[in-house]
Design an enzyme around this catalytic site. Structure first.
Site, short mmCIF file in Angstrom:
data_model
loop_
_atom_site.label_atom_id
_atom_site.label_comp_id
_atom_site.label_asym_id
_atom_site.label_seq_id
_atom_site.Cartn_x
_atom_site.Cartn_y
_atom_site.Cartn_z
N CYS A 129 -16.15 2.74 1.04
CA CYS A 129 -15.02 1.87 1.35
C CYS A 129 -14.56 2.01 2.80
O CYS A 129 -13.93 1.11 3.34
CB CYS A 129 -13.86 2.18 0.39
SG CYS A 129 -13.40 3.92 0.37
N GLN A 183 -10.39 -3.65 -2.80
CA GLN A 183 -11.62 -3.03 -2.30
C GLN A 183 -12.79 -3.32 -3.25
O GLN A 183 -13.90 -3.62 -2.82
CB GLN A 183 -11.41 -1.52 -2.15
CG GLN A 183 -12.65 -0.75 -1.70
CD GLN A 183 -13.01 -0.99 -0.25
OE1 GLN A 183 -12.16 -0.88 0.63
NE2 GLN A 183 -14.26 -1.32 0.02
N ARG A 207 -13.90 -7.52 2.81
CA ARG A 207 -12.49 -7.24 2.47
C ARG A 207 -11.64 -8.46 2.82
O ARG A 207 -10.75 -8.86 2.08
CB ARG A 207 -11.95 -6.03 3.27
CG ARG A 207 -12.58 -4.68 2.98
CD ARG A 207 -12.38 -4.24 1.55
NE ARG A 207 -10.99 -4.32 1.12
CZ ARG A 207 -10.00 -3.49 1.48
NH1 ARG A 207 -10.24 -2.48 2.26
NH2 ARG A 207 -8.77 -3.66 1.02
N HIS A 237 -7.51 0.78 -6.20
CA HIS A 237 -7.70 0.02 -4.95
C HIS A 237 -8.45 -1.27 -5.30
O HIS A 237 -9.62 -1.46 -4.92
CB HIS A 237 -8.48 0.89 -3.95
CG HIS A 237 -8.44 0.40 -2.55
ND1 HIS A 237 -7.64 -0.66 -2.13
CD2 HIS A 237 -9.11 0.82 -1.41
CE1 HIS A 237 -7.82 -0.85 -0.82
NE2 HIS A 237 -8.70 0.02 -0.38
N ARG A 273 0.86 -1.18 0.00
CA ARG A 273 0.00 0.00 0.00
C ARG A 273 0.89 1.22 0.00
O ARG A 273 1.80 1.33 0.84
CB ARG A 273 -0.90 0.04 1.24
CG ARG A 273 -1.50 1.44 1.45
CD ARG A 273 -2.51 1.52 2.54
NE ARG A 273 -3.75 0.88 2.12
CZ ARG A 273 -4.94 1.11 2.70
NH1 ARG A 273 -5.04 1.97 3.70
NH2 ARG A 273 -6.01 0.49 2.29
N ASP A 280 -16.78 8.18 -1.15
CA ASP A 280 -15.49 8.02 -0.48
C ASP A 280 -15.12 9.39 0.10
O ASP A 280 -15.77 10.39 -0.23
CB ASP A 280 -14.44 7.54 -1.52
CG ASP A 280 -13.05 7.34 -0.94
OD1 ASP A 280 -12.92 7.20 0.28
OD2 ASP A 280 -12.08 7.31 -1.74
N1 NVA Z 1 -9.54 7.45 -1.39
C1 NVA Z 1 -9.21 6.96 -0.07
C2 NVA Z 1 -9.53 5.51 0.04
C3 NVA Z 1 -9.30 4.91 1.41
C4 NVA Z 1 -9.63 3.46 1.47
C5 NVA Z 1 -7.73 7.22 0.21
O1 NVA Z 1 -6.91 6.97 -0.68
O2 NVA Z 1 -7.42 7.72 1.30
N1 CP Z 2 -11.13 0.68 2.85
C1 CP Z 2 -9.84 0.60 3.25
O1 CP Z 2 -8.94 0.32 2.47
O2 CP Z 2 -9.66 0.84 4.56
P1 CP Z 2 -8.25 0.99 5.33
O3 CP Z 2 -7.63 2.26 4.83
O4 CP Z 2 -8.61 1.02 6.78
O5 CP Z 2 -7.41 -0.20 4.96
#
Ligand code: NVA
Ligand code: CP
Length: 330
Positions: free
Chosen positions: A270, A136, A315, A133, A106, A229
């Site tokens: 998400c 997800q 998930r 992602h 990540r 989101d």
């Molecule tokens: N768009 C958000 C998704 C988190 C799961 C981020 O990248 O912070």
């Molecule tokens: N939805 C998601 O990816 O959550 P986290 O950032 O908590 O992993």
């Protein structure tokens, strides 16, 4: 279909049949787990989890899925490794690839996870980049399938920042699976032309419909799913909040848009979500901009139409399916 040894970096790399297979596999694994049937099919393997951004769901899903499959995992936090600072991605990939059977990443640019996969020699799984992602989306689509029995033709309206990881990935996934995807946002926040063109080509083959609409009441009419989101994603500068709030406030998911959709319409997110003042950032935004909720109202988030916690649970099941398929084959 051959999954063994493959990385899972973005849905564009997978066929509709392969995506369907992973969702069905996740459903089987979920049923096994609920019945208490052990499925330690990757016994003896080891996995590295690299997180250059924070996480609750993704990290916990990988860790529990590893344990259920009989694997060990090592968590590398945003500060606790040499990655990027003292050691290049290519070198890190070659080191971890010698020690581990698979690597989750990540972080920031999609090119980083693509590069990791190029050099690792073992499957690499994208746990979120700025652009995509994909794990997800598997969970989201599994949840939609549980709810509606199918993905084909389901109308999913995405409201908010549609040009970042979630909007991009939902559009790709919907195009692949023959869904009706609507990006509903301010003109500035539609996905890039290149990605839209690529998805339109996919849609020609799958029968998917893709629309880009600025009026929430037009976009949400007859929706089966309304999805949103956060307005500001991890890694973005604090300075963008003011502009984002101004631009995206008309795209908040509230009861007005939910009631404009089908009676059976569900709300998805998400997570994490800013729907009340029970977070540090939520309170700070409230002090500065006088908002009590951002991308979704508390009323919608807490309503019976909200299936966000089913999504969060899934998930784990979908991440498990991805690891199992790519480590053991199908
Ligand atoms: N768009 C958000 C998704 C988190 C799961 C981020 O990248 O912070
Ligand atoms: N939805 C998601 O990816 O959550 P986290 O950032 O908590 O992993």
């Amino acid at each position: 279909m051959d999954f063994k040894g493959r990385s899972f970096l973005k849905l564009l790399d997978y066929t509709p049949e392969e995506i369907e297979y992973l969702i069905n596999l996740a459903m089987e694994l979920k049923a096994k787990k609920k019945k208490g049937i052990l499925h330690r099919e990757c016994e003896g393997k080891n996995v590295a989890l690299i997180f250059e951004k924070t996480s609750t769901r993704t990290r916990c899903s990988f860790e529990v899925a590893c344990s259920d499959l009989g694997m060990s995992c090592t968590y590398l936090d945003p500060k606790g490794s040499q990655i990027g600072k003292k050691e290049s991605i290519a070198d890190t990939a070659r080191v971890l690839g010698r020690i581990y059977d698979g690597i989750e990443y990540r972080g920031f640019g999609q090119e980083i996870v693509e590069n990791l996969a190029k050099y690792a020699g073992v499957p690499v799984w994208n746990g979120l980049t700025n652009e995509f992602h994909p794990t997800q989306i598997l969970a989201d689509f599994m949840t939609i399938k549980e709810k509606f029995g199918t993905l084909k033709g389901v109308k999913l309206v995405y409201m908010g920042d549609a040009r970042y990881n979630m909007g991009n990935s939902l559009m790709v996934g919907a195009a692949k699976m023959g869904m009706h995807f609507v990006a509903c946002t301010n003109q500035k926040y539609f996905p890039s032309k290149d990605l839209v063109d690529e998805c339109l080509k996919i849609a020609e083959k799958t029968g998917a419909k893709l629309e880009f609409i600025t009026d929430p009441m037009v976009a949400t009419l007859n929706a089966d799913v309304i999805y949103t989101d956060v307005w500001v994603s991890m890694g973005e500068a604090d300075e963008v909040w003011q502009e984002r709030i101004n631009d995206l406030k008309p795209y908040q998911v509230n009861m007005k848009v939910m009631n404009n959709a089908k009676d059976s319409c569900v709300f998805m997110h998400c997570l994490p979500a800013f729907h009340d003042l029970d977070t540090e950032i939520g309170r700070e935004i409230n002090r500065k901009y006088d908002l009590t909720a951002m991308e979704v109202t508390d009323e919608v988030f807490e309503s019976e139409r909200s299936i966000v916690f089913d999504e969060a649970e899934n998930r784990m099941h979908t991440i498990k399916a991805v690891m199992l398929a790519t480590l053991k084959g199908n």
